[in-house]
Structure formats: structure tokens, C-alpha cells
Write a protein that holds these residues in place. Sequence first.
Motif, PDB file in Angstrom:
ATOM      1  N   GLY A  96      62.632  41.436 149.666  1.00  0.00           N
ATOM      2  CA  GLY A  96      63.862  42.501 149.926  1.00  0.00           C
ATOM      3  C   GLY A  96      64.478  42.419 151.361  1.00  0.00           C
ATOM      4  N   LEU A  97      63.486  43.111 152.064  1.00  0.00           N
ATOM      5  CA  LEU A  97      64.426  43.543 153.241  1.00  0.00           C
ATOM      6  C   LEU A  97      64.721  41.904 153.978  1.00  0.00           C
ATOM      7  N   GLY A  98      63.136  41.186 154.337  1.00  0.00           N
ATOM      8  CA  GLY A  98      63.257  39.868 154.656  1.00  0.00           C
ATOM      9  C   GLY A  98      64.516  38.985 154.810  1.00  0.00           C
ATOM     10  N   ALA A  99      64.633  38.817 153.319  1.00  0.00           N
ATOM     11  CA  ALA A  99      65.472  37.968 152.328  1.00  0.00           C
ATOM     12  C   ALA A  99      67.164  38.165 152.391  1.00  0.00           C
ATOM     13  N   GLY A 159      57.233  38.914 158.251  1.00  0.00           N
ATOM     14  CA  GLY A 159      57.476  39.787 157.566  1.00  0.00           C
ATOM     15  C   GLY A 159      58.819  39.418 156.112  1.00  0.00           C
ATOM     16  N   ALA A 160      58.582  37.952 155.852  1.00  0.00           N
ATOM     17  CA  ALA A 160      59.759  37.470 155.074  1.00  0.00           C
ATOM     18  C   ALA A 160      59.591  37.413 153.337  1.00  0.00           C
ATOM     19  N   GLY A 161      59.847  39.173 153.229  1.00  0.00           N
ATOM     20  CA  GLY A 161      59.591  38.602 151.623  1.00  0.00           C
ATOM     21  C   GLY A 161      61.003  39.100 150.367  1.00  0.00           C
ATOM     22  N   ASP A 203      54.539  29.201 148.875  1.00  0.00           N
ATOM     23  CA  ASP A 203      54.535  29.166 147.853  1.00  0.00           C
ATOM     24  C   ASP A 203      56.672  29.973 147.500  1.00  0.00           C
ATOM     25  N   ARG A 204      55.863  31.141 147.907  1.00  0.00           N
ATOM     26  CA  ARG A 204      57.502  32.058 148.241  1.00  0.00           C
ATOM     27  C   ARG A 204      57.975  32.102 149.043  1.00  0.00           C
ATOM     28  N   LEU A 205      57.420  31.765 150.385  1.00  0.00           N
ATOM     29  CA  LEU A 205      58.260  31.281 151.038  1.00  0.00           C
ATOM     30  C   LEU A 205      59.409  30.372 151.021  1.00  0.00           C
ATOM     31  N   ALA A 210      51.793  32.287 157.841  1.00  0.00           N
ATOM     32  CA  ALA A 210      50.724  32.606 158.600  1.00  0.00           C
ATOM     33  C   ALA A 210      50.670  34.235 157.983  1.00  0.00           C
ATOM     34  N   ASP A 211      48.861  35.055 158.697  1.00  0.00           N
ATOM     35  CA  ASP A 211      48.584  36.381 158.001  1.00  0.00           C
ATOM     36  C   ASP A 211      49.199  36.491 159.640  1.00  0.00           C
ATOM     37  N   VAL A 212      49.709  38.133 159.484  1.00  0.00           N
ATOM     38  CA  VAL A 212      49.613  39.267 161.022  1.00  0.00           C
ATOM     39  C   VAL A 212      49.012  39.308 161.377  1.00  0.00           C
ATOM     40  N   ARG A 213      48.070  39.583 160.596  1.00  0.00           N
ATOM     41  CA  ARG A 213      46.199  40.119 161.409  1.00  0.00           C
ATOM     42  C   ARG A 213      45.237  38.722 161.753  1.00  0.00           C
ATOM     43  N   GLY A 218      61.624  57.465 153.737  1.00  0.00           N
ATOM     44  CA  GLY A 218      61.993  57.533 152.144  1.00  0.00           C
ATOM     45  C   GLY A 218      61.899  55.573 151.838  1.00  0.00           C
ATOM     46  N   ALA A 219      62.079  54.832 150.653  1.00  0.00           N
ATOM     47  CA  ALA A 219      62.137  53.854 150.042  1.00  0.00           C
ATOM     48  C   ALA A 219      62.867  52.714 150.064  1.00  0.00           C
ATOM     49  N   ILE A 220      63.092  51.728 150.489  1.00  0.00           N
ATOM     50  CA  ILE A 220      64.174  50.626 150.720  1.00  0.00           C
ATOM     51  C   ILE A 220      64.197  51.039 148.833  1.00  0.00           C
ATOM     52  N   THR A 221      65.936  50.960 148.830  1.00  0.00           N
ATOM     53  CA  THR A 221      65.944  51.576 147.212  1.00  0.00           C
ATOM     54  C   THR A 221      67.461  50.421 146.935  1.00  0.00           C
ATOM     55  N   SER A 269      59.469  42.644 160.813  1.00  0.00           N
ATOM     56  CA  SER A 269      58.772  43.617 159.117  1.00  0.00           C
ATOM     57  C   SER A 269      58.185  43.332 157.667  1.00  0.00           C
ATOM     58  N   PRO A 270      56.373  42.995 158.175  1.00  0.00           N
ATOM     59  CA  PRO A 270      55.818  43.190 156.841  1.00  0.00           C
ATOM     60  C   PRO A 270      55.196  44.479 156.324  1.00  0.00           C
ATOM     61  N   VAL A 271      55.469  44.232 155.349  1.00  0.00           N
ATOM     62  CA  VAL A 271      55.313  45.292 154.569  1.00  0.00           C
ATOM     63  C   VAL A 271      53.798  45.873 154.233  1.00  0.00           C
TER      64      VAL A 271
HETATM   65  N1  NAP Z   1      59.818  48.834 150.566  1.00  0.00           N
HETATM   66  C1  NAP Z   1      59.714  50.290 151.366  1.00  0.00           C
HETATM   67  O1  NAP Z   1      60.095  50.984 150.944  1.00  0.00           O
HETATM   68  C2  NAP Z   1      59.964  50.825 152.590  1.00  0.00           C
HETATM   69  C3  NAP Z   1      59.898  51.493 153.446  1.00  0.00           C
HETATM   70  C4  NAP Z   1      60.277  51.968 154.340  1.00  0.00           C
HETATM   71  C5  NAP Z   1      60.357  50.925 155.981  1.00  0.00           C
HETATM   72  N2  NAP Z   1      59.777  50.027 154.705  1.00  0.00           N
HETATM   73  C6  NAP Z   1      59.481  48.310 156.159  1.00  0.00           C
HETATM   74  O2  NAP Z   1      60.582  47.423 155.925  1.00  0.00           O
HETATM   75  C7  NAP Z   1      59.679  46.388 155.866  1.00  0.00           C
HETATM   76  C8  NAP Z   1      59.916  45.632 154.821  1.00  0.00           C
HETATM   77  O3  NAP Z   1      60.691  45.737 153.785  1.00  0.00           O
HETATM   78  P1  NAP Z   1      60.384  45.085 152.707  1.00  0.00           P
HETATM   79  O4  NAP Z   1      59.346  46.447 151.679  1.00  0.00           O
HETATM   80  O5  NAP Z   1      61.856  44.866 152.174  1.00  0.00           O
HETATM   81  O6  NAP Z   1      59.836  44.024 152.437  1.00  0.00           O
HETATM   82  P2  NAP Z   1      60.153  42.362 152.231  1.00  0.00           P
HETATM   83  O7  NAP Z   1      60.839  41.953 153.194  1.00  0.00           O
HETATM   84  O8  NAP Z   1      60.296  42.103 150.877  1.00  0.00           O
HETATM   85  O9  NAP Z   1      58.771  41.414 151.745  1.00  0.00           O
HETATM   86  C9  NAP Z   1      57.368  41.653 153.358  1.00  0.00           C
HETATM   87  C10 NAP Z   1      56.797  40.854 152.492  1.00  0.00           C
HETATM   88  O10 NAP Z   1      55.390  40.932 154.049  1.00  0.00           O
HETATM   89  C11 NAP Z   1      54.769  40.031 154.178  1.00  0.00           C
HETATM   90  N3  NAP Z   1      53.585  40.477 153.983  1.00  0.00           N
HETATM   91  C12 NAP Z   1      52.626  41.942 153.733  1.00  0.00           C
HETATM   92  N4  NAP Z   1      51.987  40.784 154.610  1.00  0.00           N
HETATM   93  C13 NAP Z   1      51.600  40.151 155.525  1.00  0.00           C
HETATM   94  C14 NAP Z   1      50.798  39.754 156.483  1.00  0.00           C
HETATM   95  N5  NAP Z   1      48.872  40.223 156.162  1.00  0.00           N
HETATM   96  N6  NAP Z   1      50.740  38.403 157.470  1.00  0.00           N
HETATM   97  C15 NAP Z   1      52.514  38.223 156.719  1.00  0.00           C
HETATM   98  N7  NAP Z   1      53.443  38.854 156.160  1.00  0.00           N
HETATM   99  C16 NAP Z   1      52.861  39.928 155.157  1.00  0.00           C
HETATM  100  C17 NAP Z   1      54.770  39.803 152.329  1.00  0.00           C
HETATM  101  O11 NAP Z   1      54.703  38.686 151.910  1.00  0.00           O
HETATM  102  P3  NAP Z   1      53.118  37.903 151.742  1.00  0.00           P
HETATM  103  O12 NAP Z   1      52.658  38.563 150.612  1.00  0.00           O
HETATM  104  O13 NAP Z   1      53.455  36.407 151.292  1.00  0.00           O
HETATM  105  O14 NAP Z   1      52.688  38.242 152.913  1.00  0.00           O
HETATM  106  C18 NAP Z   1      55.937  40.838 152.149  1.00  0.00           C
HETATM  107  O15 NAP Z   1      56.334  40.067 151.397  1.00  0.00           O
HETATM  108  C19 NAP Z   1      58.325  46.312 156.835  1.00  0.00           C
HETATM  109  O16 NAP Z   1      58.840  46.948 158.302  1.00  0.00           O
HETATM  110  C20 NAP Z   1      58.210  48.245 155.992  1.00  0.00           C
HETATM  111  O17 NAP Z   1      57.664  49.038 156.949  1.00  0.00           O
HETATM  112  C21 NAP Z   1      59.925  49.545 153.518  1.00  0.00           C
END
Ligand code: NAP
Length: 225
Positions: free
Chosen positions: A15-18, A11-13, A39-41, A60-63, A187-190, A88-90
Motif C-alpha cells: 500500500g503506502l510503502g510501495a 514498513g515497505a508493503g 519474497d514480497r520485498l 528486518a523485523d522492526v521489533r 481512518g483507513a488508507i483507502t 511506517s510499518p503497519v
Molecule cells: N492501512 C490503514 O488503513 C492505515 C490507517 C491509518 C494509518 N496507517 C499508517 O500507514 C502506514 C502503513 O501503510 P499501509 O497500511 O498502506 O501499509 P503498507 O505500506 O502496505 O505495508 C506496511 C508493511 O509493514 C510491514 N510490517 C509490519 N510489521 C512489521 C515488522 N514488525 N517489521 C517490519 N515490517 C513490518 C509489513 O510487511 P511484512 O509483513 O513483510 O513485514 C507490511 O507490508 C503505517 O504507518 C500505519 O500506521 C495505515
Amino acid sequence: MVGVSVVAIVGAGPGLGAAVARRFGREGYDIALVARDRDRLDGLVRELSEGGVRARAFPADVREPERLTRALADAARELGTVEVLQYSPVPPRDFMRPVLETGHRQLTGPVEFSVYGPVAAVRQVLPGMRRLGRGTILFVNGGTAVVPHVERAGTSVAFAAQSAYGHLLHERLAAEGIHVAQLVVPGAITPGHPRKDPAVLAETLWGMHRERHGFRHFADDLGSP
Ligand SMILES: NC(=O)c1ccc[n+]([C@@H]2O[C@H](COP(=O)([O-])OP(=O)(O)OC[C@H]3O[C@@H](n4cnc5c(N)ncnc54)[C@H](OP(=O)(O)O)[C@@H]3O)[C@@H](O)[C@H]2O)c1
């Protein structure tokens, strides 16, 4: 490759992943990045490389558990044994439906995403960690992992199941030097928030990996926006 530590971020996106990739990269870790969008990766791999961090993309898709398993196997082959796994995929918005609009079919996605995915990932990396005699597994969840929300039934149910699985692993693996922990982000990652900025959360996760105590950690007070 001997001596290099590897973290796999599932779940490397952006936000948190990077942020976690940068934080562990600063400590000399090699980074395996797993998400769906190649491409994003690749963009993130380039950015990390420019900062002197060795990273590789494993789409990969985690599903799709077989695909996820293969991606992590490829990561271990190309970079070395995965010592740290972060899951930590979102979750997508449509997992967050009201409880009375949630039937068993609406739970398939959340359970695949938050239970089958992590179980597949853990079972792929665990033998390597046991061979190393050390490892860390980090789960990141929203507040519904702890306090279910009536409007977000899918994530509430599936995060609770993931929490139980993580807790069981924590108990079972501690004696083998493998630390399993959960970070709950209410709440939200901010960006810019003192406790919930991605870089601050990455620091928290780094600290959990280093300090190795307790299963559940909170990034902020429950009920915070
Ligand atoms: N954002 C928030 O406000 C928030 C709040 C509370 C908790 N969290 C937790 O924080 C973590 C996410 O952090 P973030 O929001 O900053 O996200 P992030 O690290 O910026 O991105 C997460 C990445 O997950 C990937 N993803 C989504 N569905 C997927 C799938 N089916 N298979 C593989 N990868 C998948 C997406 O990339 P692709 O589209 O390329 O797959 C997305 O870019 C999660 O554990 C979430 O539960 C987030």
C-alpha cells in the motif's frame, strides 16, 4: 554512487510503502525497502526496477532493533547515505485492544514497534544525514496518535510516545537542515479516496519532504472513517 539520493522505507508493503517508493523513485531516488517478508520485498524490487527505479530489499523485523539497525547499515553501504527515512510499518491488530484488557505485557509489542524501532532506525541513519548536512525523517501514524481510542490502547499509547519523540527530533534537528515530520492518517488508507489513496498520501509525504515546514500534518479530517 555520489549524488544519488536514497530513501529508506521501513514498513515497505503493497500500500503506502510501495506508493512512496514509486513517488520518490520518479524523482530519481534509490530506494531501500525494509519489511519482514523477503519474497514480497523482492517482488516490489522487481516491480520498481521494471519502472526504471533502483531498489533493494533489506529484510528486518522492526521489533528486533539490532536487526533493523543492520538492515539500514547495509542499505547505506549498498545504495549510499540514507537522506530520507520513512517509518511506517503497519501495526498488527492485536495491538488494538480495549484499555481495560491492556496490561503492561500487552504494551511491550506496541512500544517495541512504535518507539524502540523508530529510535533504533533514527539513530542508525542520523550520523549520515548530519554528514550530508540535510535529511528528512517522516513518521506515519493513525489518528490514535492524536486522539487516543478506548478500544485501541496499544497503538494509542505507543503512537503518542512516537509522536513525542518525533516532535523532539523536529525541534532539535531543524537548525541542522534535517526536517522531521509526522503524517497522521485518520481512518483507513483507502484506494480511490481523494485524500487517503496510497498514491495521494505518497504525494503528501513528498510535499512534506520538499516544503519542510511544521511537524504534524493531517491527511484528512480527524474522525473521518
Ligand atoms: N492501512 C490503514 O488503513 C492505515 C490507517 C491509518 C494509518 N496507517 C499508517 O500507514 C502506514 C502503513 O501503510 P499501509 O497500511 O498502506 O501499509 P503498507 O505500506 O502496505 O505495508 C506496511 C508493511 O509493514 C510491514 N510490517 C509490519 N510489521 C512489521 C515488522 N514488525 N517489521 C517490519 N515490517 C513490518 C509489513 O510487511 P511484512 O509483513 O513483510 O513485514 C507490511 O507490508 C503505517 O504507518 C500505519 O500506521 C495505515
